[in-house]
Design an enzyme around this catalytic site. Structure first.
Site, PDB file in Angstrom:
ATOM      1  N   ALA A  56       0.834  -1.205   0.000  1.00 21.19           N
ATOM      2  CA  ALA A  56       0.000   0.000   0.000  1.00 21.19           C
ATOM      3  C   ALA A  56       0.871   1.258   0.000  1.00 21.19           C
ATOM      4  O   ALA A  56       2.005   1.252   0.463  1.00 21.19           O
ATOM      5  CB  ALA A  56      -0.892   0.006   1.233  1.00 21.19           C
ATOM      6  N   GLY A  57       0.293   2.331  -0.529  1.00 23.55           N
ATOM      7  CA  GLY A  57       0.981   3.617  -0.526  1.00 23.55           C
ATOM      8  C   GLY A  57       1.429   4.035  -1.909  1.00 23.55           C
ATOM      9  O   GLY A  57       1.610   5.214  -2.178  1.00 23.55           O
ATOM     10  N   LYS A  60      -2.490   5.012  -4.043  1.00 31.47           N
ATOM     11  CA  LYS A  60      -3.345   5.377  -2.903  1.00 31.47           C
ATOM     12  C   LYS A  60      -4.804   5.548  -3.298  1.00 31.47           C
ATOM     13  O   LYS A  60      -5.694   5.360  -2.478  1.00 31.47           O
ATOM     14  CB  LYS A  60      -2.839   6.681  -2.270  1.00 31.47           C
ATOM     15  CG  LYS A  60      -1.587   6.507  -1.406  1.00 31.47           C
ATOM     16  CD  LYS A  60      -1.086   7.844  -0.898  1.00 31.47           C
ATOM     17  CE  LYS A  60       0.180   7.713  -0.068  1.00 31.47           C
ATOM     18  NZ  LYS A  60      -0.043   7.359   1.332  1.00 31.47           N
ATOM     19  N   ASN A 105       9.048   8.737   4.343  1.00 29.58           N
ATOM     20  CA  ASN A 105       7.861   9.472   3.907  1.00 29.58           C
ATOM     21  C   ASN A 105       7.035   9.889   5.108  1.00 29.58           C
ATOM     22  O   ASN A 105       6.991   9.215   6.123  1.00 29.58           O
ATOM     23  CB  ASN A 105       7.032   8.642   2.916  1.00 29.58           C
ATOM     24  CG  ASN A 105       5.949   7.820   3.588  1.00 29.58           C
ATOM     25  OD1 ASN A 105       4.847   8.321   3.859  1.00 29.58           O
ATOM     26  ND2 ASN A 105       6.258   6.565   3.903  1.00 29.58           N
ATOM     27  N   PHE A 109      -1.369  10.106   4.856  1.00 22.41           N
ATOM     28  CA  PHE A 109      -2.649   9.663   4.285  1.00 22.41           C
ATOM     29  C   PHE A 109      -3.274  10.734   3.389  1.00 22.41           C
ATOM     30  O   PHE A 109      -4.427  11.126   3.582  1.00 22.41           O
ATOM     31  CB  PHE A 109      -3.661   9.296   5.373  1.00 22.41           C
ATOM     32  CG  PHE A 109      -3.400   8.013   6.108  1.00 22.41           C
ATOM     33  CD1 PHE A 109      -2.416   7.132   5.701  1.00 22.41           C
ATOM     34  CD2 PHE A 109      -4.178   7.668   7.212  1.00 22.41           C
ATOM     35  CE1 PHE A 109      -2.188   5.937   6.394  1.00 22.41           C
ATOM     36  CE2 PHE A 109      -3.965   6.480   7.906  1.00 22.41           C
ATOM     37  CZ  PHE A 109      -2.974   5.624   7.495  1.00 22.41           C
ATOM     38  N   SER A 172       0.540   3.383  10.345  1.00 27.21           N
ATOM     39  CA  SER A 172       1.249   4.518   9.761  1.00 27.21           C
ATOM     40  C   SER A 172       1.759   5.400  10.884  1.00 27.21           C
ATOM     41  O   SER A 172       1.010   5.731  11.811  1.00 27.21           O
ATOM     42  CB  SER A 172       0.323   5.341   8.869  1.00 27.21           C
ATOM     43  OG  SER A 172       0.951   6.585   8.604  1.00 27.21           O
ATOM     44  N   ASN A 174       2.414   8.423  10.529  1.00 27.32           N
ATOM     45  CA  ASN A 174       2.177   9.814  10.135  1.00 27.32           C
ATOM     46  C   ASN A 174       0.780  10.333  10.463  1.00 27.32           C
ATOM     47  O   ASN A 174       0.421  11.433  10.054  1.00 27.32           O
ATOM     48  CB  ASN A 174       2.466   9.969   8.638  1.00 27.32           C
ATOM     49  CG  ASN A 174       3.890   9.559   8.306  1.00 27.32           C
ATOM     50  OD1 ASN A 174       4.817   9.959   8.999  1.00 27.32           O
ATOM     51  ND2 ASN A 174       4.066   8.738   7.285  1.00 27.32           N
ATOM     52  N   THR A 175      -0.025   9.537  11.157  1.00 21.32           N
ATOM     53  CA  THR A 175      -1.326  10.007  11.634  1.00 21.32           C
ATOM     54  C   THR A 175      -1.311   9.874  13.157  1.00 21.32           C
ATOM     55  O   THR A 175      -1.231   8.749  13.674  1.00 21.32           O
ATOM     56  CB  THR A 175      -2.473   9.172  11.020  1.00 21.32           C
ATOM     57  OG1 THR A 175      -2.485   9.395   9.611  1.00 21.32           O
ATOM     58  CG2 THR A 175      -3.830   9.575  11.594  1.00 21.32           C
ATOM     59  N   LYS A 210      -2.525  -4.398   9.305  1.00 18.40           N
ATOM     60  CA  LYS A 210      -1.132  -4.045   8.995  1.00 18.40           C
ATOM     61  C   LYS A 210      -0.445  -3.446  10.213  1.00 18.40           C
ATOM     62  O   LYS A 210      -0.942  -2.491  10.814  1.00 18.40           O
ATOM     63  CB  LYS A 210      -1.091  -3.064   7.825  1.00 18.40           C
ATOM     64  CG  LYS A 210       0.330  -2.758   7.383  1.00 18.40           C
ATOM     65  CD  LYS A 210       0.354  -2.261   5.979  1.00 18.40           C
ATOM     66  CE  LYS A 210       1.759  -1.893   5.561  1.00 18.40           C
ATOM     67  NZ  LYS A 210       1.774  -1.337   4.224  1.00 18.40           N
ATOM     68  N   ASN A 239       4.809  -2.201   8.320  1.00 16.13           N
ATOM     69  CA  ASN A 239       4.804  -0.842   7.765  1.00 16.13           C
ATOM     70  C   ASN A 239       6.205  -0.234   7.923  1.00 16.13           C
ATOM     71  O   ASN A 239       7.165  -0.942   8.239  1.00 16.13           O
ATOM     72  CB  ASN A 239       3.747  -0.024   8.523  1.00 16.13           C
ATOM     73  CG  ASN A 239       3.116   1.046   7.658  1.00 16.13           C
ATOM     74  OD1 ASN A 239       3.832   1.794   6.979  1.00 16.13           O
ATOM     75  ND2 ASN A 239       1.799   1.136   7.652  1.00 16.13           N
ATOM     76  N   THR A 240       6.321   1.063   7.743  1.00 18.02           N
ATOM     77  CA  THR A 240       7.610   1.762   7.878  1.00 18.02           C
ATOM     78  C   THR A 240       7.966   1.927   9.361  1.00 18.02           C
ATOM     79  O   THR A 240       7.106   1.833  10.230  1.00 18.02           O
ATOM     80  CB  THR A 240       7.523   3.154   7.237  1.00 18.02           C
ATOM     81  OG1 THR A 240       6.459   3.877   7.883  1.00 18.02           O
ATOM     82  CG2 THR A 240       7.217   3.069   5.762  1.00 18.02           C
TER      83      THR A 240
END
Ligand SMILES: Cc1cc2nc3c(=O)[nH]c(=O)nc-3n(C[C@H](O)[C@H](O)[C@H](O)COP(=O)(O)O)c2cc1C
Length: 366
Positions: A56-57, A60, A105, A109, A172, A174-175, A210, A239-240
């Site tokens: 994913a990513g 998107k 990154n 989202f 993620s 980033n959220t 995930k 994930n990252t």
């Protein structure tokens, strides 16, 4: 050769522009269309022509699923898609760490939202020009949502009908707050929300979750137990990472966000192996992601317990002929080990270090 050249030219662009160009190129069907060895895998009630998927990513908003499948992937995971459209974080928000084979990154989202994606997928269905392959849809919560768990229900309810499987992305970095959904109690609520979404959609689909690579061993055990208990179909690890391993050389190494690619390979393979150790036979299947750029790395993830493998960063750094290379190399390594079937290879070397060493040595002696 020509595709390597194209990838080299894309590297002259800033990373987000190169990403956009790659998505648009695939949308228009431009790219290699290799003929590949069949390495079928049947898990979660789905048949995959090979175990390699696009993580994913990359796509998107479901802009280029067929172009991506044509590169040789057995499955493509679209998203992360949020219920409402949102712009993501300010640019720049993606950085190449070329010397480290990595990317950081903090897209956050950016999503056109579920209605736009549903319209895109409905057009794809009507067009009748669908490429064969499994489509996963990965959903997440809006940044400003007052009820993040409810966001998952809403997204599943609207999109499940277009998907072969659904991924609830709770990893993620980033959220803000998203990764708190990985605690056992929150996970039960999340899975219930996913299930309710499927009931609302009126269809049965396997649910995948995930996970982050930055989990403590106790979290890994609790997640495995909860996921098995709740009948989750699959776990994607990983994930990252928010960690910055020693030895990164690139100027961007300390940008905020999630790190992916080569420095994540061993870390995510260890998490995968630990997760495999806690899962009961017949429990959730594992999808290994993190730092895969070659056949031996895909093989190592399968040897510790993955049924499927995903990649993203290596495609961005190396170009569109990478998936075919990974699948061909994987088939050759399995043949060298006298293994004809992914199910036979899965979990054969549960120790992550030993699995990585075995796969690498095999590749070096080929
Ligand atoms: C630029 C970029 C954007 C990503 N966006 C998402 C996303 O929206 N949802 C998600 O679940 N994972 C996302 N990921 C994580 C990847 O799906 C994958 O799990 C991770 O990068 C590890 O695999 P890799 O090392 O092969 O890239 C993103 C990764 C990158 C590099």
């Amino acid at each position: 050769m020509i595709w390597r050249l194209a990838a080299g030219m894309a590297r002259l662009l800033p990373p987000e522009a190169a990403h956009w160009a790659a998505v648009m190129t695939l949308r228009h069907g431009i790219g290699p269309a290799p003929v590949l060895p069949t390495l079928t895998v049947s898990v979660a009630g789905l048949d995959f022509t090979n175990p390699l998927g696009l993580a994913a990513g990359f796509d998107k908003d479901a802009t280029c699923p067929d172009g991506a499948l044509r590169l040789g992937f057995g499955h493509v995971e679209l998203g992360t898609i949020t219920p409402h459209p949102q712009p993501g974080n300010p640019r720049p928000r993606v950085f190449r760490l070329a010397g480290d084979g990595a990317v950081i990154n903090r897209y956050g989202f950016n999503s056109r939202g579920l209605e736009a994606v549903a319209a895109e997928l409905a057009r794809r269905r009507r067009s009748g020009r669908k490429q064969g392959g499994v489509i996963g849809i990965n959903v997440g919560a809006n940044k400003t949502s007052a009820a993040p768990t409810e966001d998952y229900r809403i997204a599943v309810a609207r999109l499940a009908g277009f998907a072969d499987y659904i991924t609830l992305n709770i990893s993620s970095p980033n959220t803000p707050g998203l990764r708190d959904l990985q605690t056992a109690d929150n996970l039960r609520l999340l899975i219930a929300a996913g299930r309710n979404g499927l009931v609302d959609a009126g269809c049965e689909r396997p649910l995948f979750i995930k996970l982050a690579p930055d989990l403590a061993p106790a979290d890994i055990e609790a997640i495995a137990a909860t996921a098995a208990d709740e009948g989750v179909a699959g776990l994607i690890a990983t994930n990252t990472t928010i960690k910055r391993p020693d030895g990164l050389r690139s100027a961007h190494a300390f940008e905020a966000g999630g790190l992916s690619g080569a420095p994540l390979f061993a870390m995510s393979t260890h998490v995968l192996a630990e997760m495999a150790g806690w899962l009961p036979a017949g429990g959730p299947v594992l999808v290994g992601a993190g730092g895969v750029a070659s056949g031996w790395q895909a093989y190592a993830k399968i040897l510790v317990g993955a049924s499927l493998v995903q990649l993203y960063t290596a495609l961005a750094l190396e170009g569109p002929d990478l998936p075919a290379r990974v699948i061909q190399e994987l088939a050759a390594l399995m043949a060298a080990d006298g293994i004809t079937d992914i199910a036979m290879a899965r979990g054969q070397i549960p120790d992550a270090d030993k699995a990585m060493q075995h796969a690498l040595r095999l590749a070096q002696s080929a």
